[in-house]
Design a protein around this motif. Structure first.
Motif, short mmCIF file in Angstrom:
data_model
loop_
_atom_site.label_atom_id
_atom_site.label_comp_id
_atom_site.label_asym_id
_atom_site.label_seq_id
_atom_site.Cartn_x
_atom_site.Cartn_y
_atom_site.Cartn_z
N HIS A 16 8.11 -10.86 -1.91
CA HIS A 16 8.40 -9.55 -1.32
C HIS A 16 9.20 -9.73 -0.05
O HIS A 16 9.21 -10.81 0.57
CB HIS A 16 7.10 -8.80 -1.01
CG HIS A 16 6.20 -9.53 -0.05
ND1 HIS A 16 6.30 -9.41 1.31
CD2 HIS A 16 5.19 -10.41 -0.28
CE1 HIS A 16 5.39 -10.16 1.89
NE2 HIS A 16 4.70 -10.80 0.95
N GLY A 17 9.89 -8.67 0.34
CA GLY A 17 10.70 -8.70 1.54
C GLY A 17 9.86 -8.43 2.78
O GLY A 17 8.71 -8.01 2.68
N TYR A 23 0.83 -1.79 -3.04
CA TYR A 23 -0.24 -0.83 -3.32
C TYR A 23 -0.42 -0.79 -4.83
O TYR A 23 0.42 -1.30 -5.60
CB TYR A 23 0.11 0.57 -2.79
CG TYR A 23 1.26 1.25 -3.50
CD1 TYR A 23 1.05 2.13 -4.56
CD2 TYR A 23 2.57 1.01 -3.10
CE1 TYR A 23 2.12 2.75 -5.21
CE2 TYR A 23 3.64 1.63 -3.73
CZ TYR A 23 3.41 2.50 -4.79
OH TYR A 23 4.45 3.10 -5.43
N GLY A 24 -1.51 -0.24 -5.28
CA GLY A 24 -1.79 -0.14 -6.71
C GLY A 24 -1.94 1.30 -7.15
O GLY A 24 -2.24 2.18 -6.34
N LEU A 59 5.54 -2.60 -5.09
CA LEU A 59 5.99 -2.94 -3.75
C LEU A 59 6.82 -1.78 -3.22
O LEU A 59 7.74 -1.30 -3.88
CB LEU A 59 6.82 -4.22 -3.75
CG LEU A 59 6.04 -5.53 -3.90
CD1 LEU A 59 7.00 -6.71 -3.97
CD2 LEU A 59 5.06 -5.72 -2.75
N HIS A 60 6.47 -1.36 -2.01
CA HIS A 60 7.18 -0.25 -1.37
C HIS A 60 7.95 -0.78 -0.17
O HIS A 60 7.39 -1.46 0.69
CB HIS A 60 6.21 0.83 -0.93
CG HIS A 60 6.84 1.91 -0.11
ND1 HIS A 60 7.69 2.86 -0.65
CD2 HIS A 60 6.75 2.19 1.23
CE1 HIS A 60 8.09 3.67 0.30
NE2 HIS A 60 7.55 3.29 1.45
N SER A 66 9.64 6.58 -2.43
CA SER A 66 8.70 5.93 -3.34
C SER A 66 9.26 5.80 -4.75
O SER A 66 8.77 4.99 -5.54
CB SER A 66 7.38 6.71 -3.37
OG SER A 66 7.60 8.04 -3.81
N SER A 67 10.29 6.59 -5.06
CA SER A 67 10.89 6.49 -6.39
C SER A 67 11.60 5.15 -6.57
O SER A 67 11.89 4.75 -7.70
CB SER A 67 11.89 7.63 -6.61
OG SER A 67 12.94 7.57 -5.64
N GLN A 68 11.86 4.46 -5.46
CA GLN A 68 12.51 3.15 -5.54
C GLN A 68 11.51 1.99 -5.53
O GLN A 68 11.92 0.83 -5.54
CB GLN A 68 13.48 3.01 -4.35
CG GLN A 68 14.59 4.05 -4.32
CD GLN A 68 15.51 3.88 -3.12
OE1 GLN A 68 15.54 2.83 -2.49
NE2 GLN A 68 16.26 4.93 -2.80
N ASP A 69 10.20 2.30 -5.49
CA ASP A 69 9.19 1.25 -5.51
C ASP A 69 9.30 0.46 -6.81
O ASP A 69 9.55 1.03 -7.89
CB ASP A 69 7.79 1.85 -5.39
CG ASP A 69 7.58 2.51 -4.04
OD1 ASP A 69 8.45 2.36 -3.17
OD2 ASP A 69 6.55 3.19 -3.88
N ARG A 70 9.11 -0.84 -6.72
CA ARG A 70 9.27 -1.66 -7.91
C ARG A 70 7.92 -2.23 -8.37
O ARG A 70 7.13 -2.74 -7.56
CB ARG A 70 10.24 -2.80 -7.66
CG ARG A 70 9.92 -3.72 -6.50
CD ARG A 70 11.05 -4.70 -6.24
NE ARG A 70 10.77 -5.62 -5.14
CZ ARG A 70 10.29 -6.84 -5.30
NH1 ARG A 70 10.05 -7.29 -6.53
NH2 ARG A 70 10.06 -7.63 -4.25
N PRO A 71 7.60 -2.12 -9.67
CA PRO A 71 6.35 -2.67 -10.18
C PRO A 71 6.45 -4.20 -10.28
O PRO A 71 7.47 -4.74 -10.67
CB PRO A 71 6.23 -2.04 -11.57
CG PRO A 71 7.64 -1.76 -11.98
CD PRO A 71 8.37 -1.43 -10.71
#
Length: 272
Positions: A16-17, A23-24, A59-60, A66-71
Motif C-alpha cells: 500500500h501507499g 478497511y473491510g 485500500l482507501h 471511495s469509488s476509487q478504493d481498490r479491493p
C-alpha cells in the motif's frame, strides 16, 4: 439465528501507499448492503449454522473518492465449518486473503476448501496477504475469560482460544525457521558468490531478532520496576498509616495517664 460481532484487528503483507489505509466490508449474504469493519469499528451480523460470513478488504487513498478504493482480497467463513474447525467462534486468528471475486461465483464446497486453506496454511505461506480477525457471539466477553469462575463459559470458549494460540505459535516457529535457513546457507561455501547476499539477509534478520529480544527484556524490566514501585508506595502508605495509629494511641495513653488515671487512683484510695 444468533448475533455475532466481527472484528478486523490487522492486515499484513498488503502492499500500500503512504496515504492508503485499509478497511473491510462484511456481509452475511442476506443484507442488502455490506457493513464496514475496521480495527476500531466492529460489525454486527445475524447468522445461523448454515450461514456464510464474508469480508472483502479495500485500500482507501486519503483525499480521494471511495469509488476509487481498490479491493486487495477477501475471505469467506462458512459457520458450520468454523464450528468444526475451532469451536463456537474465531478469536484473533489469521486468515489468508483470496483474490477478490464475486461471491456468487463460489459454490459451497469451494468456500469450505478455501476457508480451511486460509486458516491452516498461514504458517506455510508467511508472505501471503492475511488478516487477523475475531468472529464471536455478541454476548462473548473475551476480557473476562481468564477471570470468570464459570467453568461452562471457560469450556465453551476454550477451542477458539486454543486454535488462536496454536496458530500464533506455528507462525512464530515459521519465522524463526526462515531466519535460520539463510544463516545456515551463509555459513556454507558458495562458488556462485550468492552466499554473501544470503549472509547479509541472515545478519539483518538476526540483528532484528536480537533487537526484539532486547526490547522485550527492557519492557519486562520496566514492567517489574513499575510493579516494585507500586509495592513500595503501598508499603510506605501502610507504614505511614501505622505510624499515625501509633501516635494516636500514644496520645490517648498519655491522656489516660495524665487525666483519668489520677482520678481513678484517688477514687480507689478514698474507697479503701
Amino acid at each position: 439465528t444468533r448475533e455475532v460481532i466481527l472484528s478486523l484487528h490487522s492486515v499484513h503483507n498488503v502492499e500500500h501507499g503512504p496515504n492508503e489505509s485499509y478497511y473491510g466490508m462484511a456481509t452475511n449474504h442476506r443484507l442488502e448492503a455490506e457493513l464496514p469493519v475496521t480495527s476500531e469499528r466492529s460489525a454486527r451480523l445475524a447468522v445461523g449454522l448454515e450461514s456464510v460470513v464474508s469480508v472483502r478488504v479495500f485500500l482507501h487513498n486519503r483525499g480521494t473518492s471511495s469509488s476509487q478504493d481498490r479491493p486487495v482480497g477477501q475471505v469467506s467463513i462458512p459457520i458450520r465449518d468454523m464450528v468444526e474447525a475451532c469451536g463456537p467462534g474465531i478469536y484473533q486468528t489469521w486468515l489468508l486473503l483470496e483474490d477478490a471475486t464475486a461471491y456468487d461465483l463460489l459454490d459451497r464446497p469451494s468456500l469450505v476448501e478455501r476457508f480451511r486453506h486460509a486458516m491452516h496454511a498461514v504458517s506455510s505461506e508467511i508472505h501471503r496477504s492475511r488478516i487477523l480477525l475475531s468472529l464471536l457471539e455478541a454476548t462473548a466477553q473475551p476480557g473476562e475469560w481468564g477471570r470468570t469462575e464459570d467453568e461452562q463459559a471457560q469450556t465453551y470458549y476454550y477451542n477458539p482460544l486454543l486454535a488462536s494460540h496454536v496458530q500464533h505459535l506455528q507462525l512464530a516457529h515459521a519465522y524463526f525457521e526462515q531466519a535460520e535457513q539463510p544463516d545456515a546457507a551463509a555459513r556454507r561455501p558458495s562458488r556462485s558468490g550468492s552466499g554473501s547476499r544470503s549472509g547479509v539477509e541472515a545478519s539483518d534478520l538476526r540483528l532484528e531478532l536480537e533487537r526484539l529480544q532486547r526490547q522485550q527484556r527492557e519492557e519486562e524490566a520496566a514492567r517489574l520496576q513499575r510493579e516494585l514501585d507500586e509495592v513500595t508506595e503501598e508499603a510506605n502508605r501502610r507504614i505511614e498509616r501505622g505510624n499515625e495509629t501509633i501516635i494516636t494511641l500514644k496520645t490517648e495513653l498519655k491522656h489516660l495517664r495524665d487525666n483519668e488515671a489520677p482520678a481513678v487512683h484517688a477514687e480507689h484510695t478514698k474507697a479503701s
